[in-house]
Enzyme design. Structure first.
Site, PDB file in Angstrom:
ATOM      1  N   CYS A 191       0.823  -1.202   0.000  1.00 52.47           N
ATOM      2  CA  CYS A 191       0.000   0.000   0.000  1.00 52.47           C
ATOM      3  C   CYS A 191       0.862   1.259   0.000  1.00 52.47           C
ATOM      4  O   CYS A 191       0.464   2.300  -0.517  1.00 52.47           O
ATOM      5  CB  CYS A 191      -0.946   0.004   1.194  1.00 52.47           C
ATOM      6  SG  CYS A 191      -0.139   0.324   2.770  1.00 52.47           S
ATOM      7  N   HIS A 376      -1.625   2.128   8.413  1.00 52.48           N
ATOM      8  CA  HIS A 376      -1.930   2.238   6.988  1.00 52.48           C
ATOM      9  C   HIS A 376      -1.412   3.572   6.457  1.00 52.48           C
ATOM     10  O   HIS A 376      -1.272   4.544   7.217  1.00 52.48           O
ATOM     11  CB  HIS A 376      -3.445   2.119   6.783  1.00 52.48           C
ATOM     12  CG  HIS A 376      -3.845   1.967   5.354  1.00 52.48           C
ATOM     13  ND1 HIS A 376      -3.222   1.109   4.494  1.00 52.48           N
ATOM     14  CD2 HIS A 376      -4.828   2.578   4.635  1.00 52.48           C
ATOM     15  CE1 HIS A 376      -3.796   1.180   3.311  1.00 52.48           C
ATOM     16  NE2 HIS A 376      -4.783   2.067   3.366  1.00 52.48           N
ATOM     17  N   ASN A 396      -7.129   6.910   0.096  1.00 51.55           N
ATOM     18  CA  ASN A 396      -6.808   5.569   0.572  1.00 51.55           C
ATOM     19  C   ASN A 396      -6.507   4.701  -0.642  1.00 51.55           C
ATOM     20  O   ASN A 396      -7.364   4.518  -1.504  1.00 51.55           O
ATOM     21  CB  ASN A 396      -7.989   4.994   1.350  1.00 51.55           C
ATOM     22  CG  ASN A 396      -7.676   3.653   1.989  1.00 51.55           C
ATOM     23  OD1 ASN A 396      -6.742   2.964   1.608  1.00 51.55           O
ATOM     24  ND2 ASN A 396      -8.479   3.271   2.978  1.00 51.55           N
TER      25      ASN A 396
END
Length: 956
Positions: A191, A376, A396
């Protein structure tokens, strides 16, 4: 560090591991918690001796690191030669060179494939071959943890491989350009990389600069990435992993699919399971026919060795790799002026800076907090200030899960006017707005990446240093000169071990540095150690023209659960040769940058040092040889004279016996005479005297007192007494003669001057054995010492004893030893070096254990000592004008301790002389906020204060 697969919250575990590492760090480098100073206290050892012995075993005596793992790697040598000199280039020129090389590679492959009418197949990263054979070289890194061979949590399970043209009905690399909305994360925990791509999509042409060449018909794509301070190119084919197996190879899927009759079941199966972006195993674009994202992710995975290598990371690192910028880790709690941070930094996003933000810095959990995912990474897309509202648009990379607080989709703050002003639309697409206040409250860390344009140049250099267990500024440092005042960005970095996962070794390094102006103790600026980023640290400031030095402080942490490089190589040399070659080549090329290349001055200094060492050893050898020769000669001479003394005593005894025998013979002849015996007293001159021991003078009748009888002297033998004792002496004489003859075997002695003449006469008597009467008279006529009157004989014997004593004790009589010649010394030197080499070889050979293995105690630190070696580089970015682009504004070099310089003695002031070098590292060791520095200060209070404040240069 580890990371969970996306289905278990993606890279959550990676951030958890990073957090735990940060929590575990201490000021000193870490050592195992099982450390003990001694397993068994030795007798007669003080506690200090035990500690000193422990530290002696703890650190290796020969620090070093393997710089090449591939045998005879000539490519690494080329890189080492090229990196030996620091040359300044514009940041754009470095990129242009890599992009040109990448385009040439693609063009050559296209020409080659068209010639043989075949699509391109990458032999170095072949997904299909890897999957069919089950090698998983493109999926998994070399495993270097102790214990089990693999870790199930990291295993990927794609089911098939297809080319882009077989997956997409109408594939296009870009559809309306690359945008953040295209990004969808797959089953890899990257990510951080996807967040970086989302960030790049806000600034036009940034992603296009990464994808520099392609031929979609042939199936070849070329990308460039920034690695360790320079751009590098990567070529891939168009094969991609899919989540479902092929129809012919499937079992469960085909059974479920054929639960009823279908028209062309295989084609229907392909369209349902193996068609479009949704069929891909890893990253995918939102549009069903867009391909740039999965191909870029594949190229990035190939650059690092495999897909597992890119699991877990930080957004700033990804932005650096894609742009060549420099990332600074900022923490919300550390922001001094939040107003300045908003106006001068966040408001310049997508212009001078790119930003990412992340959560879960300190809590060991992952999950969701009002829509914000813990552990995250997010991208900062925009920052605006409208009507007094400070708002930030975040993305995101998952493409879902959004903030649920103020200014979230559907919140009460939104009006039609605000939707128009911000050009926003609702939907769970991963894009959401958040206020500046909530941004600082909900996100703990920011990654700020500075971008460089054509008006920036960079100069860099690398070196390798041995990192001690104790934490202090290193003796090796960087020095540079700045020819022009202006803005400067200084970056200290280490090699990115993500490119050779499995071969990173047991040590993890954290960097710090201090910038000093030459000849000034006070530092200009000091880096701020990051909590998470370990790849590099940097500072930005305005610098005046002048000379500067950069002192490095490197903190090493050791993980004994990780296998050292040499053991990993042994584990995989047979089973995974191709993988080891690929990763090993990356390892070698990276470490060759920091391989020290000796300058001409260092070579000359090394030769001079070797000559000094040899001369010193030769002198010591000469001294030992001469001392040994003198000692041996002295002992041999003393032994010779001792033997001569024994011979003298024996000769004296034989002479006495000969005199007695002669007297007895004369007495016998006198007794046989027919003439009457003359009673007239014999004159004293004719009396035969035998002296067995030195005595006082013999008294004569004239010398005696009147009226008293003369007392017979027991030492005097008359002829009559000699005749009477003849029989008694004959037998012992024969025995003694035999004994004397048997003792005449003498050891070999050096040539020395003969003792006095009397010894020669005694020796002659010894050889004759007996003497005739005429010979006796001749000896008497020559007045030999033994035939002289008692008074003279006593004097002679005294002189003889004195001569013997002096000859045996006076070293001046010993002949001197000649000095050894240079040729003889060279011969002895060869023997000495050969003996030393044999001794080393014998020491290297493992000896047979004297005790059973179970009873031996092996010291864990002696068998596996501390040996941390890091390869670090310094990059100096500086702004230039058009007229300065051709000039050398920055000259950068590495200053290493002169290991070959002769050691200086104490100077006139009583202080040890130091090697001449830039700066005063010895006086700049401790930081000003280190309380230990106070104890090192000298002088009165004012002098100590000045030293702390660095108001004067040099020692206070």
């Amino acid at each position: 560090m580890s990371v969970l697969p996306p289905e278990a919250a993606s890279e959550a575990e990676y951030y958890l591991g990073a957090r735990e590492d940060a929590m575990a760090r201490t000021i000193m480098a870490e050592v195992p918690v099982t450390v003990s100073l001694s397993t068994k206290k030795k007798k007669d050892q003080t506690p200090q001796q035990i500690i000193d012995e422990f530290w002696t075993k703890f650190t290796t005596k020969a620090p070093g690191k393997a710089t090449t793992v591939i045998p005879s790697n000539e490519y690494a040598e080329r890189v080492a030669r090229r990196s030996a000199k620091a040359i300044g280039t514009t940041t754009q020129a470095s990129y242009d060179e890599a992009a040109a090389v990448c385009k040439d590679k693609v063009a050559k492959i296209v020409k080659e494939c068209r010639r043989v009418n075949q699509k391109y197949r990458d032999p170095h990263f072949d997904l299909e071959l890897d999957l069919k054979w089950g090698d998983k070289d493109t999926l998994e890194s070399l495993y270097n943890r102790k214990g089990k061979k693999s870790e199930p949590g990291f295993q990927f399970h794609p089911k098939s491989v297809k080319r882009v043209t077989d997956v997409f009905d109408a594939p296009k690399f870009y559809i309306d350009g690359p945008t953040a909305n295209d990004v969808r994360q797959g089953r890899d925990g990257d990510c951080w990389l996807l967040a970086a791509l989302c960030t790049l999509s806000n600034k036009p042409s940034l992603i296009e600069q990464v994808c520099v060449a392609r031929d979609e018909q042939v199936g070849v794509y070329g990308f460039v990435f920034h690695r360790d301070g320079e751009w590098t190119s990567v070529i891939i084919d168009d094969k991609l992993f899919l989540t479902k197996p092929d129809f012919d190879e499937s079992v469960l899927e085909r059974v479920l699919w054929e639960d009823r009759d279908r028209v062309d079941s295989e084609e229907q199966y392909r369209k349902a399971y193996q068609s479009g972006s949704g069929a891909l195993y890893f990253a995918q674009c939102e549009h069903a026919n867009e391909t740039w994202l999965p191909l870029l992710e594949k190229a990035y995975a190939k650059a690092h060795g495999d897909y597992q290598a890119i699991e877990g990371g930080f957004t700033g690192e990804g932005i650096e790799d894609l742009t060549g910028g420099v990332t600074t880790e900022l923490y919300t709690a550390d922001i001094l002026d939040k107003e300045h941070f908003w106006k001068e930094e966040l408001m310049k996003v997508n212009d001078q800076f790119l930003f990412g933000c992340s959560t879960g810095m300190w809590k060991p959990i992952w999950g969701e907090r009002r829509g914000i995912v813990e552990l995250h990474a997010y991208s900062v897309m925009r920052a605006v200030e409208i009507d007094g509202q400070r708002l930030v648009l975040l993305k995101n990379p998952w493409g879902r899960y959004e903030w649920k607080g103020p200014w979230s989709d559907g919140s009460k703050e939104w009006t039609a006017e605000w939707l128009k002003k911000l050009d926003h639309r609702f939907g769970d697409d991963g894009n959401f707005w958040i206020s500046y206040t909530d941004l600082l409250r909900k996100y703990q860390a920011f990654d700020r990446t500075r971008l460089f344009g054509d008006d920036w140049k960079v100069t860099q250099m690398w070196t390798t240093v041995s990192v001690p267990w104790t934490l202090d500024y290193h003796d090796t440092y960087f020095a540079f000169s700045l020819a022009k005042t202006g803005p400067v960005v200084i970056v200290l970095s280490q090699l990115d071990d993500r490119y050779y996962r499995g071969l990173e070794g047991q040590y993890r390094f954290e960097l710090n540095f201090r910038l000093h102006k030459k000849d000034q103790e006070d530092y200009v600026v000091r880096s701020i150690a990051p909590y998470r980023h370990t790849r590099s640290i940097n500072v930005e400031l305005e610098l005046e023209a002048g000379e500067y030095i950069v002192l490095m402080k490197i903190n090493a942490t050791r993980d004994l659960d990780i296998l050292p490089v040499e053991e990993v190589i042994r584990n995989y040399a047979r089973d995974r040769r191709d993988k080891l070659v690929a990763v090993g080549m990356s390892y070698d090329l990276a470490h060759s940058k920091g391989k020290p290349v000796e300058t001409e001055e260092e070579k000359q200094a090394k030769k001079a040092a070797e000559k000094r060492k040899k001369d010193k050893e030769l002198q010591e050898l000469r001294k030992r040889i001469m001392e040994t020769s003198h000692d041996d000669h002295y002992l041999m001479t003393k032994a010779y004279y001792k033997e001569k003394e024994k011979e003298k005593a024996k000769a004296k005894l034989r002479k006495k016996k000969a005199a007695k025998k002669l007297a007895a013979k004369k007495a016998k002849e006198a007794g046989k005479s027919s003439e009457p015996r003359d009673e007239t007293p014999v004159p004293k001159s004719e009396i035969q005297v035998e002296i067995t021991e030195p005595t006082a003078p013999v008294e004569t009748p004239e010398a005696s007192d009147a009226g008293s009888d003369p007392k017979p002297d027991p030492q005097v033998t008359t002829p009559e007494e000699s005749e009477a004792k003849k029989d008694e002496q004959s037998a012992p004489e024969e025995t003694e003669t035999k004994e004397d003859s048997s003792s005449e075997v003498k050891p070999e002695a050096p040539e020395v001057p003969d003792p006095p003449t009397a010894e020669g006469e005694q020796k002659a008597v010894e050889e004759q054995g007996t003497t005739t009467e005429n010979e006796q008279k001749t000896a008497e006529g020559q007045k030999a010492p033994d035939s002289a009157p008692p008074e003279k004989q006593q004097e002679a014997e005294g002189e003889e004893e004195k001569t013997e004593d002096e000859s045996s004790d006076d070293e001046s009589d010993i002949q001197s030893v000649s000095e050894i010649s240079d040729r003889e010394l060279e011969i002895e030197w060869k023997k000495y070096t050969a003996a030393q080499a044999a001794a080393r070889a014998a020491a290297a050979t493992p000896a047979q254990p004297s005790l059973p293995a179970a009873q031996e105690e092996e010291d864990e630190f002696e068998s596996n000592p501390w040996n941390a070696v890091a390869t670090v580089g310094l990059r100096v970015y500086y702004k230039v004008t058009e007229e300065d682009k051709g000039k050398e504004i920055v000259k950068l070099r590495v200053v290493r301790p002169n290991l070959y310089a002769p050691k200086e003695e104490e100077g006139e002031d009583g202080k040890d002389k130091e090697d001449e070098r830039d700066g005063r590292k010895s006086s700049m060791g401790l930081d000003v906020d280190d309380s230990s520095k106070d104890a090192t200060l000298e002088g009165n209070r004012e002098q100590r204060r000045k030293s702390i404040m660095s108001l004067v240069s040099g020692d206070a």
